[in-house]
Design a protein around this motif. Sequence first.
Motif, PDB file in Angstrom:
ATOM      1  N   ALA A  46      -6.130  -6.023  -8.713  1.00 45.73           N
ATOM      2  CA  ALA A  46      -5.290  -6.991  -9.958  1.00 45.73           C
ATOM      3  C   ALA A  46      -6.368  -8.570  -9.441  1.00 45.73           C
ATOM      4  O   ALA A  46      -7.373  -8.954  -8.691  1.00 45.73           O
ATOM      5  CB  ALA A  46      -3.802  -8.427  -8.282  1.00 45.73           C
ATOM      6  N   ASP A  47      -7.198  -9.058 -10.484  1.00 47.21           N
ATOM      7  CA  ASP A  47      -8.145  -9.878 -10.521  1.00 47.21           C
ATOM      8  C   ASP A  47      -7.690 -11.283 -11.069  1.00 47.21           C
ATOM      9  O   ASP A  47      -7.379 -11.742 -12.223  1.00 47.21           O
ATOM     10  CB  ASP A  47      -9.131  -9.873 -12.262  1.00 47.21           C
ATOM     11  N   GLY A  48      -7.418 -12.447 -10.276  1.00 46.82           N
ATOM     12  CA  GLY A  48      -7.207 -13.303 -10.555  1.00 46.82           C
ATOM     13  C   GLY A  48      -5.829 -13.975  -9.722  1.00 46.82           C
ATOM     14  O   GLY A  48      -4.887 -14.876 -10.387  1.00 46.82           O
ATOM     15  N   GLY A  49      -5.347 -12.613  -9.331  1.00 46.64           N
ATOM     16  CA  GLY A  49      -3.859 -12.965  -8.791  1.00 46.64           C
ATOM     17  C   GLY A  49      -3.967 -11.705  -7.799  1.00 46.64           C
ATOM     18  O   GLY A  49      -4.197 -10.763  -7.103  1.00 46.64           O
ATOM     19  N   THR A  50      -2.252 -11.963  -7.808  1.00 48.65           N
ATOM     20  CA  THR A  50      -1.999 -10.454  -6.407  1.00 48.65           C
ATOM     21  C   THR A  50      -1.589 -10.525  -7.339  1.00 48.65           C
ATOM     22  O   THR A  50      -0.553 -10.884  -8.103  1.00 48.65           O
ATOM     23  CB  THR A  50      -1.620 -11.107  -5.198  1.00 48.65           C
ATOM     24  N   PHE A  51      -0.485  -8.658  -6.774  1.00 44.59           N
ATOM     25  CA  PHE A  51       0.110  -7.888  -7.432  1.00 44.59           C
ATOM     26  C   PHE A  51       1.528  -8.371  -7.666  1.00 44.59           C
ATOM     27  O   PHE A  51       2.604  -7.809  -8.011  1.00 44.59           O
ATOM     28  CB  PHE A  51       0.129  -6.216  -6.826  1.00 44.59           C
ATOM     29  N   ALA A  52       2.334  -9.463  -6.701  1.00 47.57           N
ATOM     30  CA  ALA A  52       3.510  -9.870  -7.469  1.00 47.57           C
ATOM     31  C   ALA A  52       3.705  -9.882  -8.181  1.00 47.57           C
ATOM     32  O   ALA A  52       4.856 -11.006  -8.590  1.00 47.57           O
ATOM     33  CB  ALA A  52       3.753 -11.182  -5.764  1.00 47.57           C
ATOM     34  N   ASP A  53       2.538 -10.544  -8.937  1.00 46.53           N
ATOM     35  CA  ASP A  53       2.348 -11.217 -10.658  1.00 46.53           C
ATOM     36  C   ASP A  53       2.701 -11.019 -11.407  1.00 46.53           C
ATOM     37  O   ASP A  53       2.505 -11.272 -12.357  1.00 46.53           O
ATOM     38  CB  ASP A  53       1.712 -12.530 -10.150  1.00 46.53           C
ATOM     39  N   VAL A  54       2.358  -9.730 -11.064  1.00 43.27           N
ATOM     40  CA  VAL A  54       2.007  -8.706 -11.826  1.00 43.27           C
ATOM     41  C   VAL A  54       3.696  -8.288 -11.989  1.00 43.27           C
ATOM     42  O   VAL A  54       4.393  -6.934 -10.996  1.00 43.27           O
ATOM     43  CB  VAL A  54       1.028  -7.418 -11.977  1.00 43.27           C
ATOM     44  N   ARG A  55       3.783  -8.012 -13.331  1.00 38.60           N
ATOM     45  CA  ARG A  55       6.275  -7.370 -13.850  1.00 38.60           C
ATOM     46  C   ARG A  55       5.051  -5.826 -14.244  1.00 38.60           C
ATOM     47  O   ARG A  55       4.643  -5.773 -15.060  1.00 38.60           O
ATOM     48  CB  ARG A  55       6.429  -8.088 -14.570  1.00 38.60           C
ATOM     49  N   GLN A  56       6.041  -5.126 -14.326  1.00 40.70           N
ATOM     50  CA  GLN A  56       6.549  -3.420 -14.730  1.00 40.70           C
ATOM     51  C   GLN A  56       5.057  -2.575 -14.661  1.00 40.70           C
ATOM     52  O   GLN A  56       5.016  -1.994 -15.359  1.00 40.70           O
ATOM     53  CB  GLN A  56       6.628  -4.400 -16.554  1.00 40.70           C
ATOM     54  N   LEU A  57       5.059  -2.725 -13.159  1.00 41.34           N
ATOM     55  CA  LEU A  57       3.383  -2.551 -13.000  1.00 41.34           C
ATOM     56  C   LEU A  57       4.372  -0.831 -12.862  1.00 41.34           C
ATOM     57  O   LEU A  57       4.934  -0.411 -12.057  1.00 41.34           O
ATOM     58  CB  LEU A  57       2.675  -2.422 -11.801  1.00 41.34           C
ATOM     59  N   ARG A  58       3.313   0.727 -13.283  1.00 44.29           N
ATOM     60  CA  ARG A  58       3.488   1.516 -13.238  1.00 44.29           C
ATOM     61  C   ARG A  58       2.171   1.992 -14.182  1.00 44.29           C
ATOM     62  O   ARG A  58       1.528   2.049 -14.775  1.00 44.29           O
ATOM     63  CB  ARG A  58       5.041   1.743 -15.194  1.00 44.29           C
ATOM     64  N   LEU A  59       2.229   3.617 -13.741  1.00 51.56           N
ATOM     65  CA  LEU A  59       1.784   4.799 -13.358  1.00 51.56           C
ATOM     66  C   LEU A  59       2.554   5.369 -14.629  1.00 51.56           C
ATOM     67  O   LEU A  59       3.410   6.387 -13.899  1.00 51.56           O
ATOM     68  CB  LEU A  59       0.718   5.277 -12.619  1.00 51.56           C
TER      69      LEU A  59
ATOM     70  N   ARG B 258       5.985   9.567 -14.534  1.00 50.99           N
ATOM     71  CA  ARG B 258       6.114   8.391 -14.661  1.00 50.99           C
ATOM     72  C   ARG B 258       6.246   7.579 -12.596  1.00 50.99           C
ATOM     73  O   ARG B 258       7.257   8.234 -12.323  1.00 50.99           O
ATOM     74  CB  ARG B 258       6.928   7.697 -14.976  1.00 50.99           C
ATOM     75  N   PHE B 259       5.393   6.843 -12.548  1.00 49.02           N
ATOM     76  CA  PHE B 259       5.897   6.132 -10.979  1.00 49.02           C
ATOM     77  C   PHE B 259       6.060   4.689 -11.185  1.00 49.02           C
ATOM     78  O   PHE B 259       4.555   4.006 -11.809  1.00 49.02           O
ATOM     79  CB  PHE B 259       4.696   7.005 -10.257  1.00 49.02           C
ATOM     80  N   ASP B 260       7.073   4.024 -11.075  1.00 49.12           N
ATOM     81  CA  ASP B 260       6.999   2.431 -10.861  1.00 49.12           C
ATOM     82  C   ASP B 260       6.506   1.984  -9.858  1.00 49.12           C
ATOM     83  O   ASP B 260       7.335   2.687  -9.083  1.00 49.12           O
ATOM     84  CB  ASP B 260       8.062   2.524 -11.263  1.00 49.12           C
TER      85      ASP B 260
ATOM     86  N   ALA C 239       2.409  10.802  -6.049  1.00 51.99           N
ATOM     87  CA  ALA C 239       2.748   9.321  -5.512  1.00 51.99           C
ATOM     88  C   ALA C 239       2.481   8.220  -4.114  1.00 51.99           C
ATOM     89  O   ALA C 239       3.219   9.024  -3.395  1.00 51.99           O
ATOM     90  CB  ALA C 239       4.071   8.911  -6.312  1.00 51.99           C
ATOM     91  N   LEU C 240       1.570   7.663  -4.633  1.00 57.42           N
ATOM     92  CA  LEU C 240       1.352   6.648  -3.049  1.00 57.42           C
ATOM     93  C   LEU C 240       1.551   5.172  -2.929  1.00 57.42           C
ATOM     94  O   LEU C 240       2.542   4.782  -2.365  1.00 57.42           O
ATOM     95  CB  LEU C 240      -0.539   7.206  -2.711  1.00 57.42           C
ATOM     96  N   GLY C 241       1.142   4.210  -3.696  1.00 58.96           N
ATOM     97  CA  GLY C 241       1.512   3.121  -4.187  1.00 58.96           C
ATOM     98  C   GLY C 241       0.623   2.367  -2.756  1.00 58.96           C
ATOM     99  O   GLY C 241       1.432   1.261  -2.274  1.00 58.96           O
TER     100      GLY C 241
END
Length: 320
Positions: free
Chosen positions: A101-114, A130-132, A159-161
């Motif tokens: 994440a550039d300019g923040g943390t993943f707490a501010d990233v919505r609906q992150l999925r692979l 699909r991995f949420d 799936a790791l996360g």
Amino acid sequence: MTHAMVKGSNVQLETAAVRAVLCWSSGPGVPDVDASALLLDESGKVTCDDDFVFYNQPEHPSGVVRHLPKSQEPGGLRDTIEADLPALGPGVDRVLIAASADGGTFADVRQLRLLLLPAGASADSEPLLRFDIEPETGAETALICGEVYRRGDGWKFRALGQGYDTGLAALTTEYGVTVEDADADGPPSGAGRAAGSDTAPDTAPPPASTVPSPTQPAQPVAPDEATVPAVMMPRPSQDPEPDFPLVAPAPAAAATQPVATPMAPAGPGPAAPPHYGHPQPPQQPPATQPAYGYPQPAYGYPQPDPDFTLPPQGPQFQNR
């Protein structure tokens, strides 16, 4: 049909070439997200910095793993890693799919999925997997989303996360990539030397004078031992410690030893106190040298013998 993955689960891949697509919903205050890949050997490390594929190094030298340009789709932004698994060399044991994440943390990233799709599939194709991804703490700035790894003659996906709050630079360094001039909370500025290269290490060894020599151990010395004559050395009351040599001191300078003189015999001690109700024995007279020509009094009879006469005198005593 898309297979939904949960953290820690794995599945056998039926396709040889795959496309890993990282998706998220953009908007105000949402940091930008970048996908990357790490090619690891059986030890879990990269063999060189070229095994790190990201936006500044978008293709592996072999051409097998590639980072595709970021795209805007109706469902949000997408960043893609594509890998031709059968074409990977035998030294590659697994491929990590990471995100930063550039300019923040993943707490501010919505609906992150692979999403995992066959290579060459269109954007609207149904994904294989699909991995949420849900951050554990919200302070993560880098994530290992999943990994593709060898299993027998095939490949599997897990799936790791797993999150890092120290950025992509710390994540890649853990797997053997040397990052130069990188911000700890941001992506690396470029590929540097790989771990295990033949260049000099960043930390110089301490000077030779500060390194103790293993062949010359310090020997313990008894205090003031050299000043104690050998004849005066006390005998130890117990065995010395192991490997502690008893050093024989140097002999002192020759000195005149005093000559021992015999001591005069002590006289009779004081009379013992009388025992109550019992007669006392006569006192022991002191020991004296016998006088020439005269008998000595018998023990217990201090009076002279009335029949005693002087012996005849020799000629040397006559006329005197």
